[in-house]
Motif scaffolding. Structure first.
Motif, short mmCIF file in Angstrom:
data_model
loop_
_atom_site.label_atom_id
_atom_site.label_comp_id
_atom_site.label_asym_id
_atom_site.label_seq_id
_atom_site.Cartn_x
_atom_site.Cartn_y
_atom_site.Cartn_z
N GLU A 218 0.84 -1.19 0.00
CA GLU A 218 0.00 0.00 0.00
C GLU A 218 0.88 1.25 0.00
N LEU A 219 0.59 2.18 -0.88
CA LEU A 219 1.30 3.44 -0.94
C LEU A 219 0.96 4.25 0.31
N VAL A 220 1.97 4.75 0.99
CA VAL A 220 1.76 5.58 2.18
C VAL A 220 1.70 7.03 1.70
N LYS A 221 0.59 7.69 1.93
CA LYS A 221 0.42 9.05 1.46
C LYS A 221 1.18 10.03 2.36
N ASP A 222 1.75 11.06 1.73
CA ASP A 222 2.46 12.13 2.43
C ASP A 222 1.73 13.44 2.11
N TYR B 131 4.26 -7.66 18.39
CA TYR B 131 5.62 -7.41 17.91
C TYR B 131 6.56 -8.50 18.41
N LEU B 132 7.46 -8.95 17.53
CA LEU B 132 8.48 -9.93 17.90
C LEU B 132 9.84 -9.29 17.70
N ASP B 133 10.68 -9.36 18.70
CA ASP B 133 11.98 -8.69 18.68
C ASP B 133 13.04 -9.56 18.02
N PHE B 134 13.04 -9.55 16.68
CA PHE B 134 14.03 -10.28 15.89
C PHE B 134 14.58 -9.35 14.83
N GLU B 135 15.79 -9.64 14.37
CA GLU B 135 16.37 -8.90 13.26
C GLU B 135 16.59 -9.84 12.09
N LEU B 136 16.53 -9.29 10.89
CA LEU B 136 16.82 -10.07 9.70
C LEU B 136 18.32 -10.35 9.61
N GLU B 137 18.65 -11.54 9.15
CA GLU B 137 20.04 -11.85 8.85
C GLU B 137 20.36 -11.20 7.51
N GLU B 138 21.63 -11.05 7.20
CA GLU B 138 22.03 -10.33 5.99
C GLU B 138 21.42 -10.91 4.71
N ASP B 139 21.44 -12.24 4.59
CA ASP B 139 20.86 -12.86 3.39
C ASP B 139 19.34 -12.69 3.34
N GLU B 140 18.70 -12.71 4.50
CA GLU B 140 17.25 -12.50 4.56
C GLU B 140 16.92 -11.06 4.17
N GLU B 141 17.73 -10.13 4.63
CA GLU B 141 17.51 -8.72 4.29
C GLU B 141 17.61 -8.51 2.78
N GLN B 142 18.57 -9.17 2.14
CA GLN B 142 18.72 -9.06 0.69
C GLN B 142 17.52 -9.68 -0.03
N THR B 143 17.00 -10.78 0.51
CA THR B 143 15.82 -11.42 -0.07
C THR B 143 14.61 -10.50 0.02
N VAL B 144 14.42 -9.87 1.18
CA VAL B 144 13.29 -8.96 1.38
C VAL B 144 13.43 -7.75 0.46
N LEU B 145 14.62 -7.17 0.36
CA LEU B 145 14.85 -6.03 -0.52
C LEU B 145 14.53 -6.38 -1.97
N ALA B 146 15.01 -7.53 -2.43
CA ALA B 146 14.74 -7.96 -3.81
C ALA B 146 13.24 -8.17 -4.03
N PHE B 147 12.57 -8.79 -3.07
CA PHE B 147 11.13 -9.03 -3.20
C PHE B 147 10.37 -7.71 -3.27
N CYS B 148 10.68 -6.79 -2.35
CA CYS B 148 9.99 -5.49 -2.32
C CYS B 148 10.25 -4.71 -3.60
N THR B 149 11.48 -4.74 -4.09
CA THR B 149 11.83 -4.04 -5.32
C THR B 149 10.99 -4.56 -6.49
N GLU B 150 10.75 -5.84 -6.51
CA GLU B 150 10.00 -6.46 -7.60
C GLU B 150 8.49 -6.25 -7.48
N HIS B 151 7.97 -6.12 -6.24
CA HIS B 151 6.52 -6.14 -6.05
C HIS B 151 5.90 -4.86 -5.49
N TYR B 152 6.67 -3.86 -5.12
CA TYR B 152 6.08 -2.68 -4.45
C TYR B 152 5.06 -1.96 -5.32
N ASP B 153 5.28 -1.93 -6.62
CA ASP B 153 4.41 -1.14 -7.50
C ASP B 153 3.05 -1.77 -7.76
#
Length: 97
Positions: free
Chosen positions: A10-14, A72-94
């Motif tokens: 969802e686009l966050v309006k500003d 809320y769960l207090d966890f951080e993404l591992e580096e490879d997971e962060e790259q996976t999430v970034l790639a997924f978001c880049t492909e699907h955000y629009d």
């Protein structure tokens, strides 16, 4: 590691034009193996604030939530997971609603 099974975007309006670029709130439903520390019996999702600017795209913020209660769960993404999430978001955000 996890698998992204479903997502919403969802686009966050500003309304004041303060922020540069565009921001999207993406909620990724995750499938996690039972022996992983992230595993939750009721399921888990990842809420991501994804920023798209002229200089590029990035994950500005993320948080793990239980699907049943949105707790809320207090966890951080591992580096490879962060790259996976970034790639997924880049492909699907629009495909924002």
């Amino acid at each position: 590691m996890f698998t992204i099974t479903e997502y919403s975007s969802e686009l966050v309006k500003d309304p004041y034009g303060i922020l540069t670029g565009k921001r999207y709130e993406m909620v990724l439903d995750l499938e996690v193996e039972e022996d992983d520390e992230l595993y939750q019996e009721d399921g888990i999702s990842l809420r991501v604030i994804f920023v798209v600017e002229e200089a590029g795209s990035r994950v500005a913020k993320y948080e793990f939530l239980t699907r049943a209660t949105n707790a809320y769960l207090d966890f951080e993404l591992e580096e490879d997971e962060e790259q996976t999430v970034l790639a997924f978001c880049t492909e699907h955000y629009d495909k924002a609603e």
